[in-house]
Enzyme design. Sequence first.
Site, PDB file in Angstrom:
ATOM      1  N   CYS A   1       2.473  25.713  42.677  1.00  0.00           N
ATOM      2  CA  CYS A   1       3.565  25.943  43.624  1.00  0.00           C
ATOM      3  C   CYS A   1       4.775  26.313  42.771  1.00  0.00           C
ATOM      4  CB  CYS A   1       3.851  24.664  44.409  1.00  0.00           C
ATOM      5  SG  CYS A   1       5.379  24.776  45.363  1.00  0.00           S
TER       6      CYS A   1
ATOM      7  N   TYR B   1       0.838  -1.200   0.000  1.00  0.00           N
ATOM      8  CA  TYR B   1       0.000   0.000   0.000  1.00  0.00           C
ATOM      9  C   TYR B   1       0.876   1.255   0.000  1.00  0.00           C
ATOM     10  CZ  TYR B   1      -3.276   3.629   1.245  1.00  0.00           C
ATOM     11  OH  TYR B   1      -4.003   4.785   1.230  1.00  0.00           O
TER      12      TYR B   1
ATOM     13  N   TYR C   1     -26.407   7.749   8.754  1.00  0.00           N
ATOM     14  CA  TYR C   1     -27.726   7.246   9.177  1.00  0.00           C
ATOM     15  C   TYR C   1     -28.894   8.053   8.632  1.00  0.00           C
ATOM     16  CZ  TYR C   1     -26.698  10.812  12.734  1.00  0.00           C
ATOM     17  OH  TYR C   1     -26.345  11.966  13.370  1.00  0.00           O
TER      18      TYR C   1
ATOM     19  N   CYS D   1       1.412  25.519  49.664  1.00  0.00           N
ATOM     20  CA  CYS D   1       1.644  24.200  49.071  1.00  0.00           C
ATOM     21  C   CYS D   1       1.570  23.127  50.160  1.00  0.00           C
ATOM     22  CB  CYS D   1       3.012  24.173  48.401  1.00  0.00           C
ATOM     23  SG  CYS D   1       3.485  22.533  47.844  1.00  0.00           S
TER      24      CYS D   1
ATOM     25  N   CYS E   1      10.551  22.510  45.982  1.00  0.00           N
ATOM     26  CA  CYS E   1       9.437  21.789  46.610  1.00  0.00           C
ATOM     27  C   CYS E   1       9.657  20.277  46.476  1.00  0.00           C
ATOM     28  CB  CYS E   1       8.126  22.188  45.941  1.00  0.00           C
ATOM     29  SG  CYS E   1       6.743  21.177  46.479  1.00  0.00           S
TER      30      CYS E   1
ATOM     31  N   GLU F   1     -32.211   2.339  15.803  1.00  0.00           N
ATOM     32  CA  GLU F   1     -30.754   2.397  15.664  1.00  0.00           C
ATOM     33  C   GLU F   1     -30.171   3.161  16.855  1.00  0.00           C
ATOM     34  OE1 GLU F   1     -29.662   5.312  12.435  1.00  0.00           O
ATOM     35  OE2 GLU F   1     -31.801   5.136  12.014  1.00  0.00           O
TER      36      GLU F   1
ATOM     37  N   CYS G   1       5.455  21.844  50.582  1.00  0.00           N
ATOM     38  CA  CYS G   1       6.589  22.657  51.032  1.00  0.00           C
ATOM     39  C   CYS G   1       6.152  23.915  51.773  1.00  0.00           C
ATOM     40  CB  CYS G   1       7.468  23.041  49.846  1.00  0.00           C
ATOM     41  SG  CYS G   1       6.673  24.239  48.764  1.00  0.00           S
TER      42      CYS G   1
ATOM     43  N   ASP H   1     -23.234   9.232  20.075  1.00  0.00           N
ATOM     44  CA  ASP H   1     -22.887  10.397  20.882  1.00  0.00           C
ATOM     45  C   ASP H   1     -21.616  11.024  20.309  1.00  0.00           C
ATOM     46  OD1 ASP H   1     -22.968  12.270  22.835  1.00  0.00           O
ATOM     47  OD2 ASP H   1     -22.163  10.970  24.411  1.00  0.00           O
TER      48      ASP H   1
ATOM     49  N   LYS I   1     -37.323   5.384  14.167  1.00  0.00           N
ATOM     50  CA  LYS I   1     -37.813   6.062  12.959  1.00  0.00           C
ATOM     51  C   LYS I   1     -38.896   5.216  12.299  1.00  0.00           C
ATOM     52  CE  LYS I   1     -33.234   8.030  12.112  1.00  0.00           C
ATOM     53  NZ  LYS I   1     -31.954   7.933  11.389  1.00  0.00           N
TER      54      LYS I   1
ATOM     55  N   LYS J   1     -28.440   5.942  19.170  1.00  0.00           N
ATOM     56  CA  LYS J   1     -28.251   7.391  19.121  1.00  0.00           C
ATOM     57  C   LYS J   1     -26.765   7.617  19.395  1.00  0.00           C
ATOM     58  CE  LYS J   1     -30.211  11.820  20.384  1.00  0.00           C
ATOM     59  NZ  LYS J   1     -28.966  12.551  20.233  1.00  0.00           N
TER      60      LYS J   1
ATOM     61  N   LYS K   1     -33.674   8.254  25.309  1.00  0.00           N
ATOM     62  CA  LYS K   1     -32.308   8.290  25.859  1.00  0.00           C
ATOM     63  C   LYS K   1     -32.135   7.294  27.000  1.00  0.00           C
ATOM     64  CE  LYS K   1     -30.841  12.929  24.869  1.00  0.00           C
ATOM     65  NZ  LYS K   1     -29.676  13.715  25.247  1.00  0.00           N
TER      66      LYS K   1
HETATM   67  S1  IVH Z   1     -31.491  10.995  12.485  1.00  0.00           S
HETATM   68  C1  IVH Z   1     -34.156  14.967  12.687  1.00  0.00           C
HETATM   69  N1  IVH Z   1     -30.194   9.105  13.638  1.00  0.00           N
HETATM   70  O1  IVH Z   1     -29.183  13.333  17.156  1.00  0.00           O
HETATM   71  C2  IVH Z   1     -32.798  14.553  12.785  1.00  0.00           C
HETATM   72  N2  IVH Z   1     -29.808  11.320  14.399  1.00  0.00           N
HETATM   73  O2  IVH Z   1     -31.217  15.364  18.097  1.00  0.00           O
HETATM   74  C3  IVH Z   1     -32.689  13.185  12.259  1.00  0.00           C
HETATM   75  N3  IVH Z   1     -28.132  11.450  16.184  1.00  0.00           N
HETATM   76  O3  IVH Z   1     -28.177  16.131  15.408  1.00  0.00           O
HETATM   77  C4  IVH Z   1     -31.420  12.681  12.639  1.00  0.00           C
HETATM   78  N4  IVH Z   1     -27.702   9.325  16.289  1.00  0.00           N
HETATM   79  O4  IVH Z   1     -26.525  14.269  15.542  1.00  0.00           O
HETATM   80  C5  IVH Z   1     -30.415  10.420  13.596  1.00  0.00           C
HETATM   81  N5  IVH Z   1     -29.085   7.280  14.545  1.00  0.00           N
HETATM   82  C6  IVH Z   1     -29.306   8.600  14.499  1.00  0.00           C
HETATM   83  C7  IVH Z   1     -28.645   9.489  15.348  1.00  0.00           C
HETATM   84  C8  IVH Z   1     -28.920  10.853  15.275  1.00  0.00           C
HETATM   85  C9  IVH Z   1     -27.404  10.509  16.773  1.00  0.00           C
HETATM   86  C10 IVH Z   1     -28.027  12.883  16.528  1.00  0.00           C
HETATM   87  C11 IVH Z   1     -27.810  13.778  15.366  1.00  0.00           C
HETATM   88  C12 IVH Z   1     -28.791  14.898  15.516  1.00  0.00           C
HETATM   89  C13 IVH Z   1     -29.330  14.683  16.870  1.00  0.00           C
HETATM   90  C14 IVH Z   1     -30.772  15.061  16.856  1.00  0.00           C
END
Ligand code: IVH
Length: 688
Positions: free
Chosen positions: A448, A57, A247, A430, A453, A135, A433, A139, A312, A137, A336
């Site tokens: 300090c 590569y 997503y 400190c 020290c 799916e 010391c 972070d 969804k 959420k 959540k």
């Molecule tokens: S769909 C209407 N799918 O959540 C927005 N969002 O509060 C549709 N997020 O800003 C977004 N995982 O950053 C979707 N599996 C997921 C998600 C996701 C995290 C976040 C996204 C968005 C925030 C919405």
Amino acid sequence: MPSATDQKKLATKILAKIHTSSSRISQEEYADLADWVHELDYHYHTLDNPLVSDKEYDDFFHGLKQIESENPSWILSNSPTHRVGGAVLPVFTKGTHRLPMLSLANSYDPEDLIDFDQRIQNFLKTTSKFEYFCEPKFDGLSMEIIYENGVFTKALTRGDGVTGEDVTINVKTIKSIPLRLNSKKPPALLEVRGEVLILKEDFKSLNQFQEKEGLPTFANPRNAAAGSIRQLDSKISASRPLKFYGYNLGQYQGIEFSSQSDVYETFKELGIPTYSQATRVCSDIQEVVKFYKDLEETKSKLPFDIDGLVVKINSRALQDELGLVAKSPRWATAAKFKPDTAETVVEEIFCQVGRTGAITPVALMTPVKVGGVTVTYATLHNQEEIDRKDIRVGDTVVIQRAGDVIPEIIRSMPEKRSASSTPYRLPVHCPACKSLLHQHPDEAVVRCLNSECPAILKESLKHFASRRAMNIEKMGDRWIETFVDSGLVKSFADFYGLKKADLLNLDRQGDKSADNILKSIEHSKKTTLARFIYALGIRYIGETTAKHLADHFLTIERFVGATEDELMKVPEIGEKVAQSTLGWLGNPSHRNQVKDLISAGIMVAQAKVNTSGPLSGKSFLITGTLPIPRDQAQAQIQESGGKLLSGVSSKLNFLVAGEDPGSKLEKANNLGVTVVGWSDVLKMIENP
Ligand code: IVH
């Protein structure tokens, strides 16, 4: 598209052509090689199924770079070489989303999912069940990536939902994101929305690296991901282990999606990374509630942090019918997870003194289990943080462990506090010391400043002896504390003056263990300049910076004599590091420490030895004033492969004498050493 085998054959031929340089590479051949490297990237980063070895590569990649450096006008805007970063922006420009990036309605109560389903039924005036796509959420940091005719053209952050920042140069460095879609007939437009994040494993290594380099560590993977994307220097982003999972859709043209399941499948076909292992298609809302509970149980096994479940309506047609309420889609919601928290009591707050003198308050708590681990200590960072959370000794506090992040006190519970409780104030002196502590107006941290020290000394010595610094193998932290407490070690150089009798006088000290310690001290004397500089513990000089300094200065003496101008010439060194280095070197006691270390017999290997240069195998010493500054002359000798010696001896090949040469000239003449002028050296370099 040609098969991978044919592509490889073609690419290998092009590579051979570059190396023999018998004939010129055509622009078409350049494009073919770029195609091949794209293919290799896709197999490696997205499919996790490399087609060639790392070495192969690298060869293809460097071939591509070479063609680009010789033919800059050919460089494709989506060339795989752009992934390594390099562009530096003054500021990010703004970009407007073709469709606004919305937010999700959310709740911490899975029962609210039933209401969500009910609202959809009411809106659509039906009592039928709906298929839901569930799916994680993620972070991380939401991102829109735009493909025009299959080519990655732009990446925008969410921003305020309407306008985001154009972070294209940084997102291009995320290796799992295709720079071209995997399709013969790519859509005219496809806006992929998803999340940029850092895996839990990678986060740990990143923070270890930051720590080692003396750089600030990140509080959690989300902050690290956000900070990495918002770098104006794309090389920094390129060095961070960022991942992306798609997503959702923005605007698109020339492509259709029937459902959210179809979005995942199509993304996958196009080479866009998705995380389908934690998704589920549910035939009604009851199943969704069950999946929520399952995922809450298993979320810690996922490779990244998630903070809930996104639900969804699966059908895209139904999604369209449902539309929006305010700034959120009616067809999706987030349920959540509650982060792991526990209540405990702060028994004591004590202060640690770091190597740089920084005072860190730490809470000692009644041990409590949170997120599967027992927690006893939590850092309180600084006075500002303590005031903000109003944490006092005796308080009942809530500690939280989100994902793999170090547990922290998120709040105190003043309602459970006794009437006699008083706010906590950091000590004025400190703890080690007793000298008065100082706070720089631009910093939250108190320090300090006493150079003697004992706590700072202990931490500095621990750093000096550590594995990546001088690597005094048998010198554990406990020993260092004993040495300092007994007054045997007051400086770095004192390690090298330790005698067996000193060690045997200490409590519980056996003969064998004394020998081992002395042996490992002796062993550490042979080191590299980079390790030596790193070991000194100068603020902001981590391992990488130390390496750059060593490559530039080559000898301890030149490093100690560094000027600001010269420091600023060293790659990746800015004002902050230069000032900190000058400040350290300007302190006479520090200079004495370095001198003492050299007298103690520290031997630093040449940082960069050039064995093929015109002066290789020959040794030089400069005396008197040359027509160019001495450090430049020394650097030129070393760059040409010559060795610099520090004194006149029979081993010296050439004494380079300038004006007012002094006693060295006489000594050289007595020993029969050849004496030359600077112009002779230049002749040797030019006509070896
Ligand atoms: S769909 C209407 N799918 O959540 C927005 N969002 O509060 C549709 N997020 O800003 C977004 N995982 O950053 C979707 N599996 C997921 C998600 C996701 C995290 C976040 C996204 C968005 C925030 C919405």
